[in-house]
Design a protein around this motif. Structure first.
Motif, PDB file in Angstrom:
ATOM      1  N   PRO A 132      -9.222 -33.660  -2.673  1.00  0.00           N
ATOM      2  CA  PRO A 132      -9.765 -34.198  -3.918  1.00  0.00           C
ATOM      3  C   PRO A 132      -9.447 -35.679  -4.095  1.00  0.00           C
ATOM      4  N   GLY A 181     -11.128 -30.233  -8.848  1.00  0.00           N
ATOM      5  CA  GLY A 181      -9.920 -30.018  -8.050  1.00  0.00           C
ATOM      6  C   GLY A 181      -8.985 -31.220  -8.038  1.00  0.00           C
ATOM      7  N   THR A 182      -9.325 -32.259  -8.804  1.00  0.00           N
ATOM      8  CA  THR A 182      -8.500 -33.466  -8.772  1.00  0.00           C
ATOM      9  C   THR A 182      -7.172 -33.280  -9.504  1.00  0.00           C
ATOM     10  N   HIS A 183      -7.030 -32.171 -10.238  1.00  0.00           N
ATOM     11  CA  HIS A 183      -5.711 -31.923 -10.842  1.00  0.00           C
ATOM     12  C   HIS A 183      -4.666 -31.738  -9.747  1.00  0.00           C
ATOM     13  N   ASP A 241      -9.652 -29.301  -0.368  1.00  0.00           N
ATOM     14  CA  ASP A 241     -10.927 -30.022  -0.453  1.00  0.00           C
ATOM     15  C   ASP A 241     -10.726 -31.528  -0.543  1.00  0.00           C
ATOM     16  N   GLU A 264     -10.983 -32.352 -14.407  1.00  0.00           N
ATOM     17  CA  GLU A 264      -9.949 -32.384 -13.354  1.00  0.00           C
ATOM     18  C   GLU A 264      -9.924 -31.028 -12.639  1.00  0.00           C
TER      19      GLU A 264
END
Lengths: 286, 322
Positions: free
Chosen positions: A75, B100-102, A73, B96
């Protein structure tokens, strides 16, 4: 040549189910490898294991050099400006090519002061890719880089990846379930199916090593006995076989080189077939 | 990495700092006004150590001023830790995962271990500093009104706003929120669990605090009123002439009649009768001199819990499972 990415007997288990099992493959340096397979085949699991997000339950995975990853996705921190995303990259990575990153975004016309959340999907994908490329990685792993992008953005992203491969010593592993996206860009193919590697090799070699035979259905069995059939299909009196070695044929049979999607589809339809390097795994006919 | 921590969490940091600044100004203004009032109305010879200078009118006026401000922040011992846990702790990992930023943050060259260590250290340190700042402000403000009347020990709400208690509570809530974020991998449920967890912890520690030390005991004769407004009462019981505890003196000793309405005449008569027959009234309590013992006991419990929750969050983050 030592491969940049190598897995041996790799297995990843979620609870009691194996998402990846006994998976051994290698991607040589400088290759653009396509990782294809149906949903749930283990593509994302393999990629997450390669970039260190997952720990293998069995076997091992080796990456020689720095690895950069763009998740499915793409991110990014929505509240950050593009410039702040670059600061993020610079502060999280000792090796960082700020100039190249700014240059790239400039050429793409992505304003540095804009918030990431207000960029288009294609622009976000480009920012995510820029962050990964600015690290000058040895291996770039892209999980479905083209998903959710319009055709123009797909083209731009693939072109950017190819330009980077041409300019730097870069190896790429990218996944997709649309094989036609990969035909022009990739030179290495990995087919994953049901958590196992089914095909791994140079695309030209694979296409050269397979033939599509078309002939009378009544003779199909006789032909199949003299070669290694990957997959067979037919309608009525006509039979089509995708085989690994070209046998001596009756003139009633026609014979041609398969297309990439044809080859992939044939293997996915016959999970028992495999085309993997190494003597033990060479060609298990269906 | 410190830049990243600041950039990602500056909203919480700024709002908390702004809140503390506003509260500080409010307390300062209220204290200055009260001092001026006392200077104007107190009798000329004001004994040291009392806020109201022994003057009843001044005491009443100060009491009104104190109650007005206290009603504004009487909710702080419970609500502030809950907010800290929900807005500092829960999003730290929960957000996070949720966004999904992890997968972005944890695939950079910087090891996850260090990313987490810096975040926990910087934010945990800021939370402790904020709690201590709150404690310092309340500790400076309160004696202006309450010197010579009571200390900060008897009322458990006030007790949790002074000393090291706010810092310990804030740190605990922060760790609870962080751990909840790794459990749910979503911000909102993690916030809800954190708020509920802080409420349960507060109730538990209030109940538990009676046992932080062996209660002191005093035996009263002639009255059941324990004249130490600042102590924490733990329990009270009758003692028969032989010195045995009796929860309910038998009605054969002194007959008891029910009071009607607001009158306590019958109860007082019954008590006087019991005292006359040699009964005594034993009260167990914690004296205000145990303030620091209770503060450190509570802080130790909360810090240990924070360490356990923080360890859980670290373990779940570093184990690298899908």
């Amino acid at each position: 040549m030592t491969p940049v990415l190598e897995t041996t007997g790799l297995g990843v288990r979620y609870g009691r189910t194996w998402a990846l099992r006994d998976c051994s493959l290698a991607v040589p340096r400088g290759r653009v490898a396509a990782l294809v397979g149906p949903n749930g085949a283990g593509k994302t699991t393999l990629m997450h294991t390669a970039v260190g997000l997952l720990k293998p339950s069995a076997g091992q995975v080796t990456v020689r050099g720095e690895v950069a990853f763009v998740a499915q996705d793409k991110p990014l921190y929505d509240g950050f400006t593009v410039a702040e995303m670059l600061t993020f990259g610079r502060r999280m990575n000792p090796r960082w090519d700020e100039e190249a990153a700014r240059d790239r975004l400039g050429r793409l016309g992505i304003p540095l002061e804009r918030r990431v959340g207000r960029l288009s999907g294609g622009q976000q994908a480009q920012v995510a890719l820029t962050l990964a490329l600015a690290r000058r990685p040895a291996l770039l792993v892209l999980d479905e880089p083209l998903a959710n992008l319009d055709p123009l953005a797909r083209h731009d992203v693939m072109r950017a990846v190819m330009a980077e491969v041409a300019a730097h010593e870069l190896t790429v592993l990218l996944s997709s379930h649309v094989v036609s996206d990969l035909t022009d860009t990739c030179d290495w193919l990995i087919v994953l199916n049901g958590g196992r590697a089914q095909v791994s090799g140079d695309i030209e070699d694979l296409l050269d090593g397979h033939r599509v035979l078309t002939g009378p259905a009544g003779l199909a069995e006789g032909v199949a006995a003299r070669t290694r059939v990957v997959a067979a299909s037919g309608s009525g009196r006509q039979a089509t076989l995708l085989v690994r070695d070209r046998p001596v044929l009756d003139p009633r049979w026609s014979d041609r080189r398969p297309g990439l999607d044809e080859l992939v589809l044939a293997y996915l339809r016959s999970p028992g077939s495999a085309a993997l390097p190494g003597p033990a795994r060479q060609g298990v006919g269906a | 990495m410190i830049w990243l921590t600041w950039r990602q969490h500056r909203a919480q940091i700024l709002v908390t700092a702004g809140f503390l600044a506003v509260l500080g100004l409010l307390l300062l203004g209220s204290a200055v006004e009260a001092k001026l009032y006392v200077a104007e109305h107190a009798p000329p010879s004001c004994p040291a150590g009392t806020a109201y200078c022994g003057d009843l009118d001044v005491a009443v006026a100060l009491g009104e001023r104190y109650d007005a401000v206290y009603s504004l922040f009487g909710w702080m011992p419970l609500v502030l830790p809950a907010l800290i846990g929900a807005f500092w702790g829960a999003p730290l990992l929960g957000r996070e995962y949720e966004r999904g930023t992890h997968r972005l943050a944890w695939t950079q060259a910087m090891p996850v271990r260090r990313w987490l260590a810096v975040k926990l250290a910087v934010l945990g340190g800021a939370v402790v500093a904020g709690g201590l700042a709150l404690s310092a402000m309340v500790s400076l403000w309160r004696p202006v009104f309450r010197d010579g009347i009571d200390s900060t020990f008897g009322n458990i709400g006030v007790f949790n706003m002074v000393g090291v208690a706010p810092a310990a509570w804030w740190l605990f809530a922060f760790a609870l929120g962080t751990a909840a974020g790794t459990l749910f991998r979503r911000t909102l449920p993690a916030m809800a669990l954190t708020v509920a967890g802080v409420a349960v912890a507060m109730f538990t520690l209030v109940t538990l605090s009676d046992h932080y030390a062996e209660p002191a005991r005093t035996v009263l004769t002639g009255t059941v009123v324990f004249d130490e407004p600042d102590a924490r009462l733990v329990g009270a019981t009758w003692l028969d002439p032989a010195g045995r505890e009796v929860a309910d003196p038998p009605s054969s000793v002194c007959p008891r009649r029910v009071d009607a309405g607001r009158s306590s005449r019958n109860a007082e008569a019954w008590q006087a009768c019991l005292f006359g027959k040699g009964y005594r009234y034993a009260v167990s309590y914690h004296p205000p001199s145990r303030f620091w013992r209770f503060q450190w006991t509570e802080a130790a419990i909360l810090t240990l819990a924070a360490a356990a929750l923080g360890g859980l969050a670290v373990r779940r983050t570093l184990r690298r499972r899908a």
